[in-house]
Design an enzyme around this catalytic site. Structure first.
Site, mmCIF file in Angstrom:
data_model
loop_
_atom_site.group_PDB
_atom_site.id
_atom_site.type_symbol
_atom_site.label_atom_id
_atom_site.label_comp_id
_atom_site.label_asym_id
_atom_site.label_seq_id
_atom_site.Cartn_x
_atom_site.Cartn_y
_atom_site.Cartn_z
ATOM 1 N N SER A 78 30.783 -22.671 -7.148
ATOM 2 C CA SER A 78 31.215 -24.071 -7.914
ATOM 3 C C SER A 78 32.664 -24.353 -7.280
ATOM 4 O O SER A 78 33.211 -23.765 -6.894
ATOM 5 C CB SER A 78 31.491 -23.680 -9.610
ATOM 6 O OG SER A 78 32.106 -25.058 -9.913
ATOM 7 N N TYR A 96 35.906 -20.072 -15.750
ATOM 8 C CA TYR A 96 34.586 -20.256 -14.941
ATOM 9 C C TYR A 96 34.947 -19.922 -13.435
ATOM 10 O O TYR A 96 34.423 -19.308 -12.802
ATOM 11 C CB TYR A 96 34.006 -21.387 -15.447
ATOM 12 C CG TYR A 96 32.892 -21.741 -14.676
ATOM 13 C CD1 TYR A 96 31.595 -21.152 -14.865
ATOM 14 C CD2 TYR A 96 32.712 -22.966 -13.639
ATOM 15 C CE1 TYR A 96 30.348 -21.501 -14.234
ATOM 16 C CE2 TYR A 96 31.621 -23.284 -13.188
ATOM 17 C CZ TYR A 96 30.545 -22.463 -13.211
ATOM 18 O OH TYR A 96 29.381 -22.770 -12.626
ATOM 19 N N LYS A 99 33.579 -17.194 -10.714
ATOM 20 C CA LYS A 99 32.818 -17.644 -9.485
ATOM 21 C C LYS A 99 33.514 -17.324 -8.301
ATOM 22 O O LYS A 99 33.099 -16.809 -7.161
ATOM 23 C CB LYS A 99 32.368 -19.165 -9.407
ATOM 24 C CG LYS A 99 31.419 -19.666 -10.524
ATOM 25 C CD LYS A 99 30.280 -18.910 -10.217
ATOM 26 C CE LYS A 99 28.896 -19.699 -11.138
ATOM 27 N NZ LYS A 99 27.717 -19.014 -10.788
#
Length: 318
Positions: free
Chosen positions: A119, A143, A147
């Site tokens: 991402s 998040y 990643k």
């Protein structure tokens, strides 16, 4: 060719399966078997098998990834706002889930090809603009951190020959079909999708908010091209930006009006939501996907193309 799509119940997983089966081959080899795997039974796709797989459970991963698996698409994750709200779940699924998939591949010793969706949330903080493939990863949320860790694992397991990995930092995929999810970016599809379906949508940020976008259609095309890139062309860093384009919210709204007329635009309501703004305003937008572009991946030509792709591929019949 035996392909496994983990996260096969999601929008991208479903579209990817359909496109692969339509092509009938990957990297010049016929597709003999394609399996969709997800935490619960994925929606069926004609020509594909389905199974359940909880990537946070190593035993479940071991059942899904067999010695016959040639290509693994690892799309499964919990999204940004959910990972921020539930710290434990984010690391259990997004980090340890990636570890479990990689460890299963290492255990088998077959070096499957693995396509990992990362991402643009891996970028943030003090890294100077513009951001590109060699910019420092400096995520400002759980998040993005998960990643970024996944990317490092992909590189290390590939360096050791356990997998033939390649990772792509996805732009925000817009316009997504279906219903809003728990991603902080969910409104970026809602403000187009809902008005096109005659429903009101809330925009929680101002019209000048800039972001980096890609349509589901182009994302799927790029994931297929990404799997076909020869390993020797990937270089020492197997992870890269997927091409996208930067637009302001007002550009999205203008594209909606250009394609569908003024009526849908009237259904967008502008209401500030500080909790969403606090997340998305830390995201970066000045992105340059030079490596992926040289390798043949592509961005959408215009946001009008994103709107048309939704109308052609996903808008429910009246």
């Amino acid at each position: 060719m035996n392909i496994l799509i983990i996260g096969g119940g999601g929008v991208v997983g479903q579209k990817l399966a359909k496109k692969l089966l339509e092509r009938g081959q990957l990297d010049g080899k016929p597709i003999d078997k394609l399996t969709l795997a997800d935490i619960s039974d994925p929606a069926p796709v004609e020509g594909a098998e389905t199974t359940t797989c909880d990537i946070s459970d190593a035993a479940s991963v071991a059942k899904a990834i067999t010695p016959e698996t040639d290509v693994i698409y690892l799309l499964a994750a919990i999204v940004s706002a959910h990972a921020e709200e539930d710290f434990d779940a984010g690391y259990r699924i997004n980090l340890m889930g990636t570890w479990n998939v990689l460890e299963r591949a290492r255990e088998l010793g077959t070096c499957p090809k693995l396509v990992f969706t990362s991402s643009i949330a891996v970028f943030g903080g003090e890294a100077p603009d513009p951001l590109g493939d060699w910019s420092v990863l400096n995520p400002q949320g759980s998040y993005g951190t998960q990643k970024a860790m996944g990317e490092l694992l992909i590189n290390d397991f590939s360096r050791k020959g356990f997998v033939d990995g390649r990772g792509f930092r996805l732009p925000t995929i817009t316009v997504r079909p279906g219903k809003p999810n728990r991603a902080a970016s969910s409104f970026m599809s809602s403000i187009i999708r809902e008005p096109l379906n005659g429903q009101e949508a809330i925009c929680p940020v101002g019209e000048d908010f800039l972001h980096y976008y890609l349509s589901p259609r182009k994302c799927v095309e790029n994931l297929i091209k990404g799997a076909e890139i020869p390993a020797e062309d990937l270089g020492q860093n197997r992870c890269m930006l997927m091409p996208g384009r930067t637009w302001a919210i007002k550009d999205l709204v203008a594209a909606l009006e250009n394609v569908a007329g003024p009526e849908p635009v009237k259904l967008i309501k502008w209401e500030s939501q500080p909790d969403i703004e606090a997340i998305v305003k830390g995201w970066r937008w000045d992105m340059h996907a030079d490596k992926a572009l040289k390798l043949g991946l592509e961005a959408d030509a215009s946001f009008e193309d994103n709107v048309r792709a939704y109308l052609e591929d996903d808008k429910p019949a009246a």
